[in-house]
Design a protein around this motif. Structure first.
Motif, PDB file in Angstrom:
ATOM      1  N   THR A 182       8.259  13.068 -10.137  1.00 51.60           N
ATOM      2  CA  THR A 182       6.923  13.200  -9.522  1.00 51.60           C
ATOM      3  C   THR A 182       6.139  11.904  -9.697  1.00 51.60           C
ATOM      4  OG1 THR A 182       6.938  15.563  -9.993  1.00 51.60           O
ATOM      5  CG2 THR A 182       4.801  14.585  -9.532  1.00 51.60           C
ATOM      6  N   THR A 183       6.213  11.320 -10.904  1.00 51.29           N
ATOM      7  CA  THR A 183       5.487  10.070 -11.159  1.00 51.29           C
ATOM      8  C   THR A 183       6.020   8.954 -10.257  1.00 51.29           C
ATOM      9  OG1 THR A 183       5.255  10.775 -13.445  1.00 51.29           O
ATOM     10  CG2 THR A 183       4.779   8.468 -12.972  1.00 51.29           C
ATOM     11  N   ILE A 184       7.353   8.858 -10.171  1.00 50.26           N
ATOM     12  CA  ILE A 184       7.941   7.812  -9.317  1.00 50.26           C
ATOM     13  C   ILE A 184       7.543   8.035  -7.864  1.00 50.26           C
ATOM     14  CG2 ILE A 184      10.157   6.967  -8.405  1.00 50.26           C
ATOM     15  CD1 ILE A 184      11.241   7.071 -11.245  1.00 50.26           C
ATOM     16  N   LYS A 185       7.532   9.298  -7.439  1.00 54.02           N
ATOM     17  CA  LYS A 185       7.134   9.581  -6.051  1.00 54.02           C
ATOM     18  C   LYS A 185       5.673   9.212  -5.807  1.00 54.02           C
ATOM     19  CE  LYS A 185      10.154  13.261  -4.415  1.00 54.02           C
ATOM     20  NZ  LYS A 185      10.162  14.676  -4.025  1.00 54.02           N
TER      21      LYS A 185
ATOM     22  N   ALA B  46      -1.783   2.216  -4.891  1.00 59.52           N
ATOM     23  CA  ALA B  46      -0.462   2.608  -4.380  1.00 59.52           C
ATOM     24  C   ALA B  46      -0.538   3.519  -3.150  1.00 59.52           C
ATOM     25  CB  ALA B  46       0.339   3.286  -5.481  1.00 59.52           C
ATOM     26  N   ALA B  47      -1.736   4.051  -2.874  1.00 57.38           N
ATOM     27  CA  ALA B  47      -1.876   4.926  -1.704  1.00 57.38           C
ATOM     28  C   ALA B  47      -1.735   4.142  -0.403  1.00 57.38           C
ATOM     29  CB  ALA B  47      -3.227   5.627  -1.750  1.00 57.38           C
ATOM     30  N   PHE B  48      -1.998   2.823  -0.470  1.00 57.28           N
ATOM     31  CA  PHE B  48      -1.919   2.009   0.749  1.00 57.28           C
ATOM     32  C   PHE B  48      -0.516   1.422   0.930  1.00 57.28           C
ATOM     33  CE2 PHE B  48      -6.456   1.693  -0.451  1.00 57.28           C
ATOM     34  CZ  PHE B  48      -6.972   2.352   0.658  1.00 57.28           C
ATOM     35  N   PRO B  49       0.044   1.500   2.134  1.00 55.16           N
ATOM     36  CA  PRO B  49       1.400   0.992   2.361  1.00 55.16           C
ATOM     37  C   PRO B  49       1.587  -0.465   1.957  1.00 55.16           C
ATOM     38  CG  PRO B  49       0.619   2.170   4.291  1.00 55.16           C
ATOM     39  CD  PRO B  49      -0.520   2.080   3.368  1.00 55.16           C
ATOM     40  N   ARG B  50       0.536  -1.296   2.129  1.00 55.22           N
ATOM     41  CA  ARG B  50       0.713  -2.721   1.825  1.00 55.22           C
ATOM     42  C   ARG B  50       1.009  -2.961   0.340  1.00 55.22           C
ATOM     43  NH1 ARG B  50      -4.862  -2.735   2.842  1.00 55.22           N
ATOM     44  NH2 ARG B  50      -6.028  -2.968   0.904  1.00 55.22           N
ATOM     45  N   ALA B  51       0.612  -2.006  -0.518  1.00 58.52           N
ATOM     46  CA  ALA B  51       0.901  -2.146  -1.956  1.00 58.52           C
ATOM     47  C   ALA B  51       2.410  -2.121  -2.204  1.00 58.52           C
ATOM     48  CB  ALA B  51       0.226  -1.017  -2.735  1.00 58.52           C
ATOM     49  N   ARG B  52       3.144  -1.503  -1.290  1.00 60.89           N
ATOM     50  CA  ARG B  52       4.597  -1.364  -1.476  1.00 60.89           C
ATOM     51  C   ARG B  52       5.379  -2.566  -0.927  1.00 60.89           C
ATOM     52  NH1 ARG B  52       2.790   3.831  -0.406  1.00 60.89           N
ATOM     53  NH2 ARG B  52       3.317   3.894   1.799  1.00 60.89           N
ATOM     54  N   GLY B  53       4.673  -3.563  -0.432  1.00 59.02           N
ATOM     55  CA  GLY B  53       5.338  -4.786   0.023  1.00 59.02           C
ATOM     56  C   GLY B  53       5.943  -5.507  -1.174  1.00 59.02           C
ATOM     57  N   GLY B  54       7.211  -5.867  -1.087  1.00 51.59           N
ATOM     58  CA  GLY B  54       7.863  -6.550  -2.208  1.00 51.59           C
ATOM     59  C   GLY B  54       8.304  -5.619  -3.318  1.00 51.59           C
ATOM     60  N   VAL B  55       8.164  -4.318  -3.069  1.00 51.27           N
ATOM     61  CA  VAL B  55       8.616  -3.329  -4.058  1.00 51.27           C
ATOM     62  C   VAL B  55       9.736  -2.501  -3.421  1.00 51.27           C
ATOM     63  CG1 VAL B  55       7.907  -1.431  -5.565  1.00 51.27           C
ATOM     64  CG2 VAL B  55       6.269  -3.185  -4.937  1.00 51.27           C
ATOM     65  N   ALA B  56      10.830  -2.343  -4.151  1.00 50.38           N
ATOM     66  CA  ALA B  56      11.924  -1.523  -3.617  1.00 50.38           C
ATOM     67  C   ALA B  56      12.052  -0.267  -4.447  1.00 50.38           C
ATOM     68  CB  ALA B  56      13.223  -2.309  -3.661  1.00 50.38           C
ATOM     69  N   PHE B  57      12.314   0.828  -3.767  1.00 53.57           N
ATOM     70  CA  PHE B  57      12.494   2.108  -4.451  1.00 53.57           C
ATOM     71  C   PHE B  57      13.924   2.579  -4.224  1.00 53.57           C
ATOM     72  CE2 PHE B  57       8.035   1.729  -3.524  1.00 53.57           C
ATOM     73  CZ  PHE B  57       7.449   2.131  -4.705  1.00 53.57           C
ATOM     74  N   LEU B  58      14.476   3.154  -5.250  1.00 48.98           N
ATOM     75  CA  LEU B  58      15.836   3.682  -5.123  1.00 48.98           C
ATOM     76  C   LEU B  58      15.809   5.110  -5.663  1.00 48.98           C
ATOM     77  CD1 LEU B  58      18.960   1.660  -5.828  1.00 48.98           C
ATOM     78  CD2 LEU B  58      18.865   3.928  -6.733  1.00 48.98           C
ATOM     79  N   SER B  59      16.111   6.056  -4.786  1.00 49.16           N
ATOM     80  CA  SER B  59      16.026   7.457  -5.196  1.00 49.16           C
ATOM     81  C   SER B  59      17.315   7.893  -5.898  1.00 49.16           C
ATOM     82  CB  SER B  59      15.770   8.334  -3.976  1.00 49.16           C
ATOM     83  OG  SER B  59      16.708   8.022  -2.988  1.00 49.16           O
ATOM     84  N   GLU B  60      17.196   9.018  -6.603  1.00 52.65           N
ATOM     85  CA  GLU B  60      18.330   9.542  -7.369  1.00 52.65           C
ATOM     86  C   GLU B  60      19.527   9.801  -6.459  1.00 52.65           C
ATOM     87  OE1 GLU B  60      17.322  13.110  -9.372  1.00 52.65           O
ATOM     88  OE2 GLU B  60      19.305  13.356 -10.257  1.00 52.65           O
TER      89      GLU B  60
ATOM     90  N   THR C 259       9.660  -6.226  -7.553  1.00 54.76           N
ATOM     91  CA  THR C 259       9.641  -5.050  -8.424  1.00 54.76           C
ATOM     92  C   THR C 259      10.603  -3.992  -7.874  1.00 54.76           C
ATOM     93  OG1 THR C 259       7.325  -5.478  -8.906  1.00 54.76           O
ATOM     94  CG2 THR C 259       8.117  -3.271  -9.426  1.00 54.76           C
ATOM     95  N   LEU C 260      11.393  -3.407  -8.768  1.00 51.83           N
ATOM     96  CA  LEU C 260      12.303  -2.338  -8.339  1.00 51.83           C
ATOM     97  C   LEU C 260      11.990  -1.078  -9.141  1.00 51.83           C
ATOM     98  CD1 LEU C 260      14.405  -5.112  -8.262  1.00 51.83           C
ATOM     99  CD2 LEU C 260      15.700  -3.347  -7.120  1.00 51.83           C
ATOM    100  N   VAL C 261      11.793   0.010  -8.434  1.00 55.41           N
ATOM    101  CA  VAL C 261      11.536   1.299  -9.085  1.00 55.41           C
ATOM    102  C   VAL C 261      12.730   2.195  -8.779  1.00 55.41           C
ATOM    103  CG1 VAL C 261       9.966   3.273  -9.211  1.00 55.41           C
ATOM    104  CG2 VAL C 261       9.049   0.993  -8.804  1.00 55.41           C
ATOM    105  N   LEU C 262      13.427   2.594  -9.809  1.00 55.14           N
ATOM    106  CA  LEU C 262      14.693   3.288  -9.600  1.00 55.14           C
ATOM    107  C   LEU C 262      14.681   4.654 -10.291  1.00 55.14           C
ATOM    108  CD1 LEU C 262      16.770   0.210 -10.813  1.00 55.14           C
ATOM    109  CD2 LEU C 262      16.009   0.584  -8.499  1.00 55.14           C
TER     110      LEU C 262
END
Lengths: 311, 254
Positions: free
Chosen positions: A50-53, A73-87, A159-162
């Motif tokens: 939930t936190t990662i989401k 983090a609510a704004f899409p531009r905050a996710r620029g340069g950040v990669a997420f990898l789901s389970e 930044t990578l959030v996995l």
């Protein structure tokens, strides 16, 4: 500025017709340092996903604020340069490996002239370059997980959030992944990843965030946490005289005798003085064979914390 | 804009590779060609029957495509979580909705062009010249289908794919019975029922505005202004539904 900042975040889900309130995360606050590898630990249902989401912008917090590199983090531009990898990898099954990567590269705005080179680079990194034309539905689960990682590496994110990145991977895949994490650390990238495998956290991470029933129980360095679990030192020596034992007992030591090996293990608690013990031993003509620091593992420490929080 | 185009292209690619689409297309083409022989069984001319049957086939297949693909795409995408790979990137949810809509409309348009081509060839085969009203009828059908796609996207944002499909079919039927609802409301003595019928009548679009089949079949005049107004009405409703879909989707926890 932190790479990720979670400030007083609460998430309450409402389920069913009567909208029963289910708190997933309660007043959670922690930060992820730039350039550090931070592990995210907790039992199933602790609120990690939930936190990662929420960081990913997929779930909205009920209260509190999440920031990525200082941006909401609510704004899409905050996710620029950040990669997420789901389970679990979620792909469009109709696409081929290269089409999927191209699609993602376009979404994260990699210049179109660089897309073929970039796709090739990430496929080589995850050892999938032979599968470019293969349809995703024809890949094994482990290969899909590698493709997932390749997708996350597109555009060289800072930044990578996995989320559970190594689940479903075979041992070579896990090794590849750990090597990759090491490489990313050397390149100075920020990694934040959840895992149940505490050995991985202990081996790879600089910091760790521990969640328990949606609440924070620890946030800080892995080393500091492990130091908390340092209980003392075992000094193993050969046979020692009664006189020597009495002298050591006065210095606060505890003894264990292994008759079979003809060895004595002298335990010095963490408040004791190992150097003083070694001095006494040498004065009495005995010498240490081995000096072993006795520490709790991360798993034991977290279990202890869990038991403490329950009691 | 680029993001919308990327999502739209991916959606187009996905739908074009969907086998259900080809089955619908095949059935539509077969029905149109079969209708060539129906004229002999009717009191009316073969051309009239062919035109009527052709437009009805286009309407039905368009509806099937709009529902199957529209609901299937967004609803299933949310259910199977492939949506994470898009909205978890620096992509706004609004761009995702608009991209999906554009991709779906592109697929529908391509299919409409294909079916319309078969239809026009078939009526040419009967020696009938393709006049403006027939083209208007096809255009209005296309507008109606875009509206249905927007409806299916709207329902998909807050309910399951199955329910979204049922709601969209209900919306389509109610939209075509809009005039009847008005008559029913005038004749209704129960104030509650009257209120419900009046509300539905005002809330739902009147999809009969896009149905000029009877006029085309009987060679009645179809004023350009009427077509323009009907098209504007459809586009406005479509935009409204998309805006609603964006609002709901932006608040949704995925």
């Amino acid at each position: 500025m932190h790479a990720i900042e979670v400030a007083n975040v609460t998430k309450i889900f409402r389920k069913g017709f009567r909208a029963v309130r289910i708190p997933a995360v309660v007043d959670l606050s922690f930060t992820v340092r730039k350039g550090a590898i931070t592990g995210f630990v907790g039992p199933n249902g602790a609120g990690k996903t939930t936190t990662i989401k929420m960081i990913e912008g997929l779930v909205h917090p009920t209260k509190g604020m999440l920031r990525i590199n200082g941006e909401d983090a609510a704004f899409p531009r905050a996710r620029g340069g950040v990669a997420f990898l789901s389970e679990q990898p979620y792909f469009y099954a109709h696409l081929t490996v290269s089409e999927m990567l191209r699609f993602t590269a376009e979404l994260i705005r990699v210049p179109s002239s660089q897309i073929p080179k970039e796709t090739q680079r990430v496929l080589e990194t995850v050892e999938l370059s032979r599968k470019t034309g293969t349809k995703i539905k024809e890949l094994s689960k482990g290969m899909q997980q590698r493709l997932n990682m390749a997708q996350a590496l597109l555009g060289s994110p800072h930044t990578l959030v996995l989320d559970e990145p190594m689940s479903g991977m075979d041992p070579p895949g896990r090794r590849l992944f750990r090597d990759l994490m090491e490489l990313l650390r050397q390149e100075g990238r920020t990694l934040f990843f959840s895992s149940h495998v505490l050995d991985d956290i202990e081996a790879i991470c600089d910091d760790v965030v521990v969640l328990q029933q949606g609440k924070l129980t620890y946030a800080g360095g892995v080393r500091e946490l492990l130091d908390e679990g340092f209980t003392g030192t075992d000094v193993v020596t050969g046979e020692i005289t009664q006189e020597c034992r009495e002298a050591l007992g006065g210095a606060g030591c505890r003894f264990r005798h292994d008759e079979k090996r003809g060895e004595w293990t002298l335990f010095v608690p963490k408040t004791g003085d190992v150097a003083a013990l070694q001095r006494i031993l040498s004065e009495k003509g005995a010498f240490p064979r081995r000096v072993i620091p006795r520490s709790m593992t991360l798993e034991e420490l977290l279990y202890q914390r869990k038991t403490e929080s329950v009691t | 804009m680029n993001t919308i185009l990327t999502v739209a292209l991916n959606t187009f690619k996905e739908t074009i590779r969907n086998k259900v689409l080809y089955n619908i297309l095949l059935v539509a083409a077969a029905a149109l060609l079969l209708s060539l022989s129906f004229g002999d069984l009717s009191l009316f001319s073969r051309a009239q029957v062919m035109t009527d049957f052709g437009l009805a086939t286009m309407s039905l297949t368009g509806l099937l495509m709009a529902i199957f693909i529209g609901v299937g795409l967004l609803g299933v995408e949310i259910a199977t979580k492939t949506v994470y790979g898009v909205v978890g990137r620096p992509v706004s949810r609004d761009a995702f909705i608009v991209g999906k809509f554009c991709g779906l409309c592109a697929t529908l348009l391509l299919n409409f062009i294909l079916i319309a081509a078969v239809f026009f060839v078939a009526i040419r085969f009967l020696g009938v010249t393709v006049k403006a009203p027939v083209v208007y009828a096809v255009l209005l059908l296309a507008v109606e289908m875009a509206l249905i796609v927007a409806t299916s996207i709207f329902f998909s944002t807050f309910t399951t794919p199955t329910l979204a499909a049922i709601f969209t079919v209900g919306f389509y039927i109610a939209g075509h019975l809009n005039d009847l609802m008005n008559i029913g409301a005038e004749q209704q003595r129960n104030p509650v029922w009257r209120f419900i019928l009046v509300s539905l009548n005002r809330l739902l679009p009147n999809l009969e505005h896009f149905n000029i089949r009877t006029r085309v079949v009987y060679d009645l005049a179809v004023p350009d202004l009427f077509v323009a107004q009907a098209a504007a009405y459809g586009i406005l409703y479509t935009v409204l539904l998309l805006l609603l879909a964006m609002v709901v989707f932006s608040r949704k926890d995925l």
